[in-house]
Design a protein around this motif. Structure first.
Motif, PDB file in Angstrom:
ATOM      1  N   MET A  82      -0.908  -0.746  -0.401  1.00 36.85           N
ATOM      2  CA  MET A  82       0.074   0.333  -0.524  1.00 36.85           C
ATOM      3  C   MET A  82      -0.613   1.551  -1.125  1.00 36.85           C
ATOM      4  N   ASN A  83      -0.654   2.633  -0.362  1.00 38.92           N
ATOM      5  CA  ASN A  83      -1.268   3.880  -0.810  1.00 38.92           C
ATOM      6  C   ASN A  83      -0.211   4.981  -0.895  1.00 38.92           C
ATOM      7  N   SER A  84      -0.556   6.048  -1.576  1.00 39.45           N
ATOM      8  CA  SER A  84       0.334   7.205  -1.712  1.00 39.45           C
ATOM      9  C   SER A  84       1.728   6.782  -2.157  1.00 39.45           C
ATOM     10  N   LEU A  85       1.774   5.943  -3.153  1.00 40.09           N
ATOM     11  CA  LEU A  85       3.055   5.416  -3.619  1.00 40.09           C
ATOM     12  C   LEU A  85       3.895   6.517  -4.250  1.00 40.09           C
ATOM     13  N   ASN A  86       5.187   6.408  -4.071  1.00 38.68           N
ATOM     14  CA  ASN A  86       6.121   7.337  -4.686  1.00 38.68           C
ATOM     15  C   ASN A  86       7.243   6.543  -5.357  1.00 38.68           C
ATOM     16  N   PRO A  87       8.026   7.195  -6.200  1.00 43.45           N
ATOM     17  CA  PRO A  87       9.059   6.451  -6.946  1.00 43.45           C
ATOM     18  C   PRO A  87      10.040   5.690  -6.053  1.00 43.45           C
ATOM     19  N   GLU A  88      10.233   6.157  -4.827  1.00 41.26           N
ATOM     20  CA  GLU A  88      11.140   5.459  -3.912  1.00 41.26           C
ATOM     21  C   GLU A  88      10.585   4.110  -3.456  1.00 41.26           C
ATOM     22  N   ASP A  89       9.320   3.854  -3.716  1.00 37.82           N
ATOM     23  CA  ASP A  89       8.729   2.563  -3.377  1.00 37.82           C
ATOM     24  C   ASP A  89       8.960   1.522  -4.481  1.00 37.82           C
ATOM     25  N   THR A  90       9.541   1.941  -5.585  1.00 37.63           N
ATOM     26  CA  THR A  90       9.832   1.006  -6.670  1.00 37.63           C
ATOM     27  C   THR A  90      10.804  -0.055  -6.200  1.00 37.63           C
ATOM     28  N   ALA A  91      10.406  -1.323  -6.344  1.00 39.62           N
ATOM     29  CA  ALA A  91      11.236  -2.427  -5.857  1.00 39.62           C
ATOM     30  C   ALA A  91      10.555  -3.746  -6.221  1.00 39.62           C
ATOM     31  N   VAL A  92      11.297  -4.815  -6.051  1.00 40.55           N
ATOM     32  CA  VAL A  92      10.693  -6.146  -6.052  1.00 40.55           C
ATOM     33  C   VAL A  92      10.257  -6.430  -4.620  1.00 40.55           C
ATOM     34  N   TYR A  93       9.010  -6.769  -4.449  1.00 35.02           N
ATOM     35  CA  TYR A  93       8.439  -7.042  -3.131  1.00 35.02           C
ATOM     36  C   TYR A  93       8.351  -8.550  -2.927  1.00 35.02           C
ATOM     37  N   TYR A  94       8.865  -8.985  -1.782  1.00 38.28           N
ATOM     38  CA  TYR A  94       8.921 -10.403  -1.460  1.00 38.28           C
ATOM     39  C   TYR A  94       8.101 -10.701  -0.216  1.00 38.28           C
ATOM     40  N   CYS A  95       7.398 -11.814  -0.268  1.00 37.15           N
ATOM     41  CA  CYS A  95       6.703 -12.332   0.904  1.00 37.15           C
ATOM     42  C   CYS A  95       7.630 -13.320   1.612  1.00 37.15           C
ATOM     43  N   ASN A  96       7.572 -13.297   2.925  1.00 37.87           N
ATOM     44  CA  ASN A  96       8.446 -14.126   3.750  1.00 37.87           C
ATOM     45  C   ASN A  96       7.604 -14.737   4.866  1.00 37.87           C
TER      46      ASN A  96
END
Length: 117
Positions: A82-96
């Protein structure tokens, strides 16, 4: 069954980068595809990126050009760069993982990504 363990989350400043990892164990030969989802506070879980067993990738419009999904050489690990992250990318990320002919879906426990200055 398939077990999924995510890692790599944390706090990063806007414009920064992180790489998430998802290690799969169990019936990994039956995995059809693996995905990264995310769920921000107060929002529904959304699909971020997909990689099939054949290596085809797809991305949500919101992350195209910034995020890259890939697999390790052993194909039991999936990464999300994940590059160029911004505050809207804030989240819990889940693998599926989608497994077998039914198919059956398995989830990891999630890893928190916080983008903030």
């Amino acid at each position: 069954q398939v077990q999924l363990v995510e890692s790599g989350g944390g706090l990063v400043q806007p414009g920064g980068s992180l790489r998430l990892s998802c290690a799969a164990s169990g019936m990994i030969r039956s995995i059809n595809r693996m995905d990264w989802y995310r769920q921000a506070p107060g929002k529904e879980r959304e699909l971020v990126a997909t990689i099939t067993s054949g290596g085809t990738t797809n991305y949500a419009d919101s992350v195209k050009g910034r995020f890259t999904i890939s697999r390790g050489n052993a194909k039991n690990t999936v990464y999300l760069q994940m590059n160029s992250l911004n505050p809207e990318d804030t989240a819990v990320y889940y693998c599926n993982a989608e497994v077998g002919v039914l198919p059956i879906t398995y989830w990891g426990q999630g890893t928190l990504v916080t983008v903030s200055s």
